[in-house]
Write a protein that holds these residues in place. Sequence first.
Motif, PDB file in Angstrom:
ATOM      1  N   ALA A   5      -8.991 -10.083 -14.808  1.00 23.96           N
ATOM      2  CA  ALA A   5      -9.578 -10.236 -13.481  1.00 23.96           C
ATOM      3  C   ALA A   5      -8.506 -10.513 -12.431  1.00 23.96           C
ATOM      4  N   ILE A   6      -7.523 -11.354 -12.750  1.00 21.67           N
ATOM      5  CA  ILE A   6      -6.472 -11.685 -11.796  1.00 21.67           C
ATOM      6  C   ILE A   6      -5.626 -10.453 -11.465  1.00 21.67           C
ATOM      7  N   VAL A   7      -5.235  -9.725 -12.506  1.00 18.93           N
ATOM      8  CA  VAL A   7      -4.429  -8.522 -12.287  1.00 18.93           C
ATOM      9  C   VAL A   7      -5.201  -7.493 -11.470  1.00 18.93           C
ATOM     10  N   SER A   8      -6.452  -7.266 -11.822  1.00 20.01           N
ATOM     11  CA  SER A   8      -7.262  -6.264 -11.120  1.00 20.01           C
ATOM     12  C   SER A   8      -7.508  -6.661  -9.678  1.00 20.01           C
ATOM     13  N   LEU A   9      -7.787  -7.942  -9.441  1.00 17.86           N
ATOM     14  CA  LEU A   9      -8.066  -8.391  -8.084  1.00 17.86           C
ATOM     15  C   LEU A   9      -6.810  -8.316  -7.218  1.00 17.86           C
ATOM     16  N   THR A  10      -5.654  -8.676  -7.779  1.00 18.81           N
ATOM     17  CA  THR A  10      -4.411  -8.615  -7.013  1.00 18.81           C
ATOM     18  C   THR A  10      -4.065  -7.183  -6.621  1.00 18.81           C
ATOM     19  N   LEU A  11      -4.120  -6.285  -7.592  1.00 15.47           N
ATOM     20  CA  LEU A  11      -3.831  -4.882  -7.280  1.00 15.47           C
ATOM     21  C   LEU A  11      -4.916  -4.276  -6.391  1.00 15.47           C
ATOM     22  N   GLY A  12      -6.155  -4.705  -6.601  1.00 15.41           N
ATOM     23  CA  GLY A  12      -7.241  -4.208  -5.756  1.00 15.41           C
ATOM     24  C   GLY A  12      -7.112  -4.653  -4.310  1.00 15.41           C
ATOM     25  N   MET A  13      -6.561  -5.859  -4.093  1.00 10.72           N
ATOM     26  CA  MET A  13      -6.327  -6.319  -2.730  1.00 10.72           C
ATOM     27  C   MET A  13      -5.325  -5.419  -2.023  1.00 10.72           C
ATOM     28  N   ARG A  90      -0.033   2.640 -26.084  1.00  6.24           N
ATOM     29  CA  ARG A  90      -1.463   2.868 -26.282  1.00  6.24           C
ATOM     30  C   ARG A  90      -2.027   1.929 -27.334  1.00  6.24           C
ATOM     31  N   GLN A  91      -1.306   1.740 -28.413  1.00  7.30           N
ATOM     32  CA  GLN A  91      -1.795   0.908 -29.495  1.00  7.30           C
ATOM     33  C   GLN A  91      -1.846  -0.566 -29.115  1.00  7.30           C
ATOM     34  N   ASN A  92      -0.882  -1.030 -28.317  1.00  4.46           N
ATOM     35  CA  ASN A  92      -0.780  -2.458 -28.017  1.00  4.46           C
ATOM     36  C   ASN A  92      -1.460  -2.854 -26.702  1.00  4.46           C
ATOM     37  N   TYR A  93      -1.381  -2.001 -25.700  1.00  4.88           N
ATOM     38  CA  TYR A  93      -1.866  -2.376 -24.367  1.00  4.88           C
ATOM     39  C   TYR A  93      -2.826  -1.355 -23.768  1.00  4.88           C
ATOM     40  N   GLY A  94      -3.225  -0.349 -24.533  1.00  2.06           N
ATOM     41  CA  GLY A  94      -4.036   0.727 -23.967  1.00  2.06           C
ATOM     42  C   GLY A  94      -5.362   0.256 -23.406  1.00  2.06           C
ATOM     43  N   ALA A  95      -6.097  -0.566 -24.179  1.00  4.01           N
ATOM     44  CA  ALA A  95      -7.409  -1.027 -23.726  1.00  4.01           C
ATOM     45  C   ALA A  95      -7.286  -1.904 -22.486  1.00  4.01           C
ATOM     46  N   PHE A  96      -6.291  -2.794 -22.474  1.00  6.28           N
ATOM     47  CA  PHE A  96      -6.100  -3.663 -21.310  1.00  6.28           C
ATOM     48  C   PHE A  96      -5.726  -2.844 -20.082  1.00  6.28           C
ATOM     49  N   PHE A  97      -4.830  -1.882 -20.249  1.00  5.05           N
ATOM     50  CA  PHE A  97      -4.401  -1.068 -19.114  1.00  5.05           C
ATOM     51  C   PHE A  97      -5.547  -0.225 -18.574  1.00  5.05           C
ATOM     52  N   SER A  98      -6.348   0.349 -19.463  1.00  2.00           N
ATOM     53  CA  SER A  98      -7.504   1.140 -19.026  1.00  2.00           C
ATOM     54  C   SER A  98      -8.496   0.281 -18.252  1.00  2.00           C
ATOM     55  N   GLY A  99      -8.801  -0.902 -18.789  1.00  2.94           N
ATOM     56  CA  GLY A  99      -9.725  -1.791 -18.090  1.00  2.94           C
ATOM     57  C   GLY A  99      -9.187  -2.258 -16.761  1.00  2.94           C
ATOM     58  N   ALA A 100      -7.885  -2.604 -16.718  1.00  6.84           N
ATOM     59  CA  ALA A 100      -7.283  -3.069 -15.470  1.00  6.84           C
ATOM     60  C   ALA A 100      -7.277  -1.963 -14.424  1.00  6.84           C
ATOM     61  N   LEU A 101      -6.974  -0.732 -14.832  1.00 15.52           N
ATOM     62  CA  LEU A 101      -6.954   0.377 -13.883  1.00 15.52           C
ATOM     63  C   LEU A 101      -8.341   0.667 -13.339  1.00 15.52           C
ATOM     64  N   ALA A 102      -9.346   0.656 -14.215  1.00 12.52           N
ATOM     65  CA  ALA A 102     -10.717   0.913 -13.765  1.00 12.52           C
ATOM     66  C   ALA A 102     -11.200  -0.184 -12.816  1.00 12.52           C
ATOM     67  N   LEU A 103     -10.943  -1.447 -13.151  1.00 13.58           N
ATOM     68  CA  LEU A 103     -11.359  -2.544 -12.283  1.00 13.58           C
ATOM     69  C   LEU A 103     -10.589  -2.550 -10.972  1.00 13.58           C
ATOM     70  N   THR A 104      -9.311  -2.177 -11.008  1.00 14.18           N
ATOM     71  CA  THR A 104      -8.522  -2.115  -9.770  1.00 14.18           C
ATOM     72  C   THR A 104      -9.075  -1.059  -8.827  1.00 14.18           C
ATOM     73  N   LEU A 105      -9.371   0.107  -9.345  1.00 17.64           N
ATOM     74  CA  LEU A 105      -9.932   1.161  -8.505  1.00 17.64           C
ATOM     75  C   LEU A 105     -11.298   0.767  -7.961  1.00 17.64           C
ATOM     76  N   ASN A 106     -12.101   0.103  -8.786  1.00 15.21           N
ATOM     77  CA  ASN A 106     -13.421  -0.341  -8.335  1.00 15.21           C
ATOM     78  C   ASN A 106     -13.300  -1.427  -7.273  1.00 15.21           C
ATOM     79  N   ALA A 107     -12.450  -2.431  -7.533  1.00 22.09           N
ATOM     80  CA  ALA A 107     -12.285  -3.517  -6.566  1.00 22.09           C
ATOM     81  C   ALA A 107     -11.652  -3.007  -5.276  1.00 22.09           C
ATOM     82  N   GLY A 108     -10.702  -2.080  -5.383  1.00 24.49           N
ATOM     83  CA  GLY A 108     -10.066  -1.544  -4.181  1.00 24.49           C
ATOM     84  C   GLY A 108     -11.051  -0.858  -3.266  1.00 24.49           C
ATOM     85  N   ALA A 109     -12.042  -0.170  -3.836  1.00 24.11           N
ATOM     86  CA  ALA A 109     -13.041   0.510  -3.013  1.00 24.11           C
ATOM     87  C   ALA A 109     -13.880  -0.500  -2.226  1.00 24.11           C
TER      88      ALA A 109
END
Length: 204
Positions: A5-13, A90-109
Amino acid sequence: TVLLAIVSLTLGMALGLTAGLVSSSGDLRVRAPWGWLLVAARWVVRAYVTFFRGTPLFVQILLVHFALMPILVHPDGGWLLSGEIARDFRQNYGAFFSGALALTLNAGAYISEIFRAGIQSIAAGQWQAAHALGLNHLLTLRLIILPQAFRRMVPAFVNEAQECLSGAGYVEESGLPRLYRQAPLNSIWEGSGNIQCLDVLRVM
């Protein structure tokens, strides 16, 4: 969840501020030769905001993970990462990166609309007074408009922070990390031709 949430909100800002400044510049008269770039940017921002505010977050998460991420991070010619580095990421951080990118794009809108509404809520006399003092558009925004607009945007920012935290929990509850560990779905990232579209639709 909190870190996501912190990463997504910061990038979304940051993304929302940029998109909000572009969308709120409708009254700005820009001369050639780069005036058309601002007009094109406004159309792109409008399409981006309309899409991410008009579609469910779950759909956005799946689209980012299964459509966008294989383009950005792929062992064979990924735009951001390729080769063994892409495979390990992809194996270590793929799920986190995908979720962070999706939440960032959503929060940015959503945040872009908060910025746009806050900027446009300032009386036109503030702009006129700043221009009468010789300030250009950027200085007027930085010194006069944004400080006043931020105070009005605080409640909306708090609400969006709560939504982002809920969305981060929704990423986990939606099963993205568990889906990500499934071997048939991993073949999408590996570029295998055995995976069928029906398999993805069945999981969705």
